[in-house]
Scaffold this active site. Structure first.
Site, PDB file in Angstrom:
ATOM      1  CG  ASP A  26      -1.931   1.089   1.215  1.00  0.00           C
ATOM      2  OD1 ASP A  26      -2.225   1.578   0.116  1.00  0.00           O
ATOM      3  OD2 ASP A  26      -2.413   1.455   2.296  1.00  0.00           O
ATOM      4  CG  ASP A  76      -1.458   0.233   7.839  1.00  0.00           C
ATOM      5  OD1 ASP A  76      -2.112   0.391   6.795  1.00  0.00           O
ATOM      6  OD2 ASP A  76      -0.885   1.173   8.416  1.00  0.00           O
ATOM      7  CG  ASP A 128      -4.471  -2.829   3.133  1.00  0.00           C
ATOM      8  OD1 ASP A 128      -4.739  -2.563   1.952  1.00  0.00           O
ATOM      9  OD2 ASP A 128      -3.911  -2.028   3.903  1.00  0.00           O
ATOM     10  CG  ASN A 148      22.552 -43.278  11.020  1.00  0.00           C
ATOM     11  OD1 ASN A 148      22.642 -42.669   9.959  1.00  0.00           O
ATOM     12  ND2 ASN A 148      21.447 -43.289  11.746  1.00  0.00           N
TER      13      ASN A 148
END
Length: 933
Positions: A389, A675, A679, A768
């Site tokens: 924005d 914000d 939005d 391992n």
């Protein structure tokens, strides 16, 4: 209905009984096992008893008069007293829904324990105990407990940290309470949403989230988004003055608002009827589970896990049969096959992934960036488009009023007067625009005597109309205007908003010189728009102001506002300046360098957006507007979205469509920074939703990441952390698969050509175990300089190709070791098994420890690039331990022996050859596929 109070008490007590912690933990445990064993179920289950109670409770209140509703929840139209609210809070607990509760330690332990690889190891340990091979069984259990313990420790610490961080994100609700012992006074106070109790009366406005299930008391043009419940982006109108029909579906009730839904426009008051785990949202989520979208990376990890399980199922019988063919001992062959399966299992996969994500979250928190969902860090690394924005992101959001002029561009105090009255009497939370108007009037000495006016009605702002209006009249005690002339008491409708929208409802235009209102002609409209264009080109935001005298009586009903906002007299323009941020240009340049393209999605005018974008370095060669997008065909719409860098005059729904187009048609990973209430839809749809701590409640709730500073430079850091996290995760996955599969191939070939096992099960498991310990340092490694400059995403075909190229390189040198031992030392008889085991044990461990240095970088390891010190230290430590074991008492217990110095000389030559051939293969692979990790 005969005993409303008892019914309400009964329902609430049963809700409380259903939300006990033991029940939730058990349900979570069963749900995990169900997902593990059968996956996602598609069979629709009937509503649970708890959900049925909630349905009945809400439907009963929706069908009741308001007075009965207050009786049901034992409240009054004045609200609860502070003492009563405190009592209810102690009795019913905080207003925290089940899906927002932080997990208990039992849930964290279950999540850490329930993983396919852990289950496999436990099964294999059980088989080892049944075969009387207790040592191997113990080693496998140690591997499980190590992985589970470390992951549990990290998750527990992360959960505690998240609880502390959540304090920064808590939102406050305006609640009406009554106070006073003799004469009670109604007070509107702000309290934390967690302290809301049934019976509270809340006040809400655009952007607010409902803190519980609410029966509306009053409403004014109320539009609510229920996407958190329905998954749909549409909105629904809510009305207080209605009694619902019994046949109305729950989510279509007009006088009920549900917890977690948000106010898009309008305002009102509501009676809280349910909170916490007794709300509709919490009940359905606790029954059904909240299915979260998994991205390509998460799906890829699952595919890797289950592909290895399938390989294991095929390889273990073959290895066991091959060993039985050589040793003719079925019991030992089965145990050896189990050990090979363990060696094939990347036990540290869940641990490494979670450690990487947790480390990234901590690093981002230090940069003033709160991560609400760990997997978002990976999305940040893959993000290639950031929608932002304009206001507050590219600009400072410190708005300053500049002009107040009539339709021909001349300063006019009358325009300022009506704009001031509109902002002054606005009851919703003031926007920066309103603050700028009030500040301008006060600081410049204007005295508009707002106290001599009173407001009758307000038409709230929404993002479709893009304007707001107030209806005011002169106080009966003050009917003389500032010049001492008699002022009539006619009501005035004053509208302020987006210029195009204000002009659309204006029929007249005020002629200041003649003191009359003339018909607004197309030529007048063109003059106004041209003046607005000039101001916008100078970087100013322009709004329109209109008014009309209104003698009609204000009547209730949803259609009254359209009649009031019509046939207006257009007064003039007001303009504002919002300076661009100095840091925005540098941050956008850094994002572009990292392959993240910026697109500006704004509701402001196109000319203003273009002006600001030019100042911060965003290209404006391809731009469009919301109205232009609406008239495009399906294909043209997607093409316009793909090309445009600036999209102006967008509604919330259009922002959502733009984000979805980029995701589905453009195949992009999209971030959205916003914000505001407008939005919210796009934030929820984006792969990475980003908001700020000063944003609207609904924006913060829907966002994945919260910025404590609205600065794009914080996002640059977040992108770097995301790509670092992805890189270190891919190092482990690729290195582990290459090492494990290459080792299994080598073991299989050696088993076919010698008369004994290349390694005993105990030796193989110890090797391992040491190798897995060395991998824990991978999250603390660095990545190549150029790696973070491009978006990093998961490729479904990349791993098999990578293994086919690099796996044989390891096997070649393993087989070279086998041939060297057989022909140089002639170690191919059963009597030579102890020597062969010792030599193969060291070579295999060193090979696996050094593979990470070959895989971790595109450059030549140890020459052009060094790993971070934790990785180097880990490699040296594990290698030293592996070399010393055959010479130690532990080695003797494991059936190992001392090795001659000549063998270590051979290993030096062997690994020089491995790094040489491996680097050649690496360069050819990068030349063909254009990437390494």
């Amino acid at each position: 209905m005969d005993a409303p109070v008892s019914i309400g008490q009964s329902l609430m007590s049963k809700h409380l009984h259903r939300s006990n912690e033991k029940y939730n933990v058990l349900r979570a445990f069963i749900s995990c096992f169900r997902k593990l064993l059968v996956g996602k179920e598609n069979i629709a289950e009937p509503r649970s008893e708890a959900e049925e109670r909630v349905h009945s409770w809400i439907q009963a209140l929706a069908r009741s008069e308001k007075s009965l509703t207050f009786e049901y929840v034992q409240s009054t139209e004045r609200g609860l007293s502070f003492k009563e609210a405190e009592r209810r809070l102690l009795e019913g607990g905080q207003n925290i829904p089940i899906d927002h509760n932080f997990p208990s330690w039992w849930q964290l332990w279950c999540n850490a324990f329930i993983h396919p690889f852990n289950i496999i190891l436990i099964i294999m340990a059980t088989l080892s105990f049944l075969a009387s091979d207790n040592a191997n069984g113990i080693i496998m259990l140690i591997l499980v407990m190590l992985s589970v313990g470390i992951r549990f420790h990290q998750d527990y610490n992360s959960s505690r940290a998240a609880m502390k961080l959540s304090e920064l994100l808590r939102s406050h609700i305006r609640v009406q309470r009554c106070a006073g012992k003799v004469i009670q006074t109604e007070l509107v106070v702000q309290i934390d949403y967690r302290d809301i109790v049934p019976g509270d009366i809340i006040h809400f406005s655009p952007g607010d989230l409902f803190p519980g299930d609410v029966r509306l008391v009053t409403s004014k043009d109320l539009i609510v988004s229920q996407s958190s419940l329905t998954g749909e982006s549409g909105t629904t109108e809510k009305v207080a003055d209605i009694i619902e029909d019994p046949s109305t579906p729950l989510l279509e009730l007009k006088n009920i608002c549900f917890m977690g839904t948000s106010v898009v426009s309008g305002c009102g008051t509501g009676l809280v009827i349910s909170t916490g785990s007794r709300t509709y949202m919490s009940t359905i989520f606790s029954t059904m589970g909240q299915e979260k979208h998994t991205d390509a990376f998460e799906n890829g990890l699952q595919c890797v896990s289950y592909a290895l399980v399938c390989i294991m199922v095929l390889v273990v019988p073959i290895i066991s049969l091959s060993d039985y063919y050589a040793s003719h001992n079925l019991g030992e062959s089965v145990i050896f096959g189990i050990s090979v399966a363990v060696a094939l299992t990347p036990q540290m996969l869940p641990l490494i992934v979670n450690t990487n994500l947790a480390k990234g979250a901590i690093a981002m928190a230090k940069d003033r960036c709160i991560v609400k969902r760990l997997s978002t860090i990976q999305h940040m690394g893959a993000m290639d488009i950031l929608c932002i924005d304009k206001t507050g992101t590219l600009t400072t959001n410190r708005i300053i009023m500049v002009h107040h002029m009539d339709s021909w561009g001349f300063p006019n105090e009358r325009v300022l007067r009506f704009a001031f009255l509109n902002s002054y009497f606005k009851t919703e939370a003031n926007s920066p625009i309103d603050d700028a108007i009030l500040a301008y009037a006060y600081t410049n000495g204007y005295r508009f005597q707002a106290s001599k006016w009173r407001m009758i009605e307000e038409i709230p702002f929404d993002f479709v109309r893009r304007r707001m209006s107030v209806i005011i009249e002169r106080d009966l005690d003050s009917i003389w205007d500032e010049q001492g002339s008699y002022f009539d008491t006619t009501k005035y409708v004053i509208t302020k908003g987006a210029l195009e929208e204000v002009l659309s409802i204006s029929t007249f235009i005020e002629d200041i010189d003649k003191g009359i209102s003339l018909t607004l002609t197309p030529k007048d409209r063109e003059v106004v728009l041209q003046k607005s264009e000039e101001l916008s080109n100078d970087g100013l935001r322009v709004l329109g102001v209109a008014m009309k005298r209104e003698n009609m009586i204000i009547k209730s009903g949803p259609t009254k506002y359209s009649a009031l906002e019509s046939d207006m007299v257009f007064l003039g323009l007001i303009s504002f300046f919002d300076p661009p941020k100095n840091s925005a240009k540098q941050a956008l340049w850094q994002l572009a360098e990292k392959g993240v393209k910026a697109k500006v999605l704004t509701g402001d005018s196109l000319s203003l957006a273009i002006k600001v974008c030019k100042e911060v370095g965003i290209r404006t060669t391809h731009v469009t507007t919301g109205p232009d997008l609406d008239i495009l065909e399906h294909t043209e719409f997607h093409e316009a979205v793909r090309r445009a860098t600036v999209l102006a005059r967008l509604t919330p729904t259009q922002k959502l469509r733009v984000v979805q187009s980029l995701q589905k048609v453009g195949n992009h990973v999209v971030g959205f920074l916003g914000d505001g209430i407008n939005d919210s839809l796009a934030l929820e749809a984006a792969d990475v939703g980003i908001s700020v701590d000063s944003g609207a409640s609904v924006a913060k709730d829907l966002a994945d990441i919260i910025l404590l500073e609205k600065d794009l430079n914080v996002l640059v850091s977040g992108v770097e952390h995301g790509r670092l996290t992805y890189g270190n995760t891919m190092k482990y996955i690729k290195m582990s698969l290459v090492a494990n599969i290459g080792s299994i191939i080598s073991l299989f070939i050696a088993t076919m050509f010698i008369q004994f096992e290349p390694l005993s099960p105990r030796q193989l498991l110890t090797q391992n175990f040491l190798y897995n310990l060395g991998q824990i340092a991978i999250p603390w490694d660095k990545v190549d300089d150029g790696y973070a400059k491009v978006p990093q995403g998961w490729s479904a075909t990349e791993l098999p190709v990578f293994i086919l190229w690099n796996g044989p390189v390891c096997s070649i040198f393993d087989i070279g070791t086998f041939l060297f031992l057989r022909f140089y030392y002639e170690a191919d008889q059963v009597s030579d098994s102890e020597f062969f085991h010792s030599a193969w044990f060291i070579e295999g461990l060193l090979m696996q420890a050094l593979i990470i240095h070959m895989i971790r970088t595109e450059k030549i390891p140890f020459i052009q690039d060094m790993a971070s010190w934790p990785v180097v230290f880990s490699t040296i430590t594990i290698s030293a331990i592996g070399i010393m074991i055959p010479f130690s008492p532990i080695g003797k217990l494991m059936g190992l022996m001392n090795l001659p110095l000549s063998y270590f000389g051979f290993l030096v030559v062997l690994f020089l050859g491995y790094f040489t051939l491996g680097q050649v293969v690496k360069r050819i692979y990068i030349l063909i596929y254009k990437r390494w990790l």
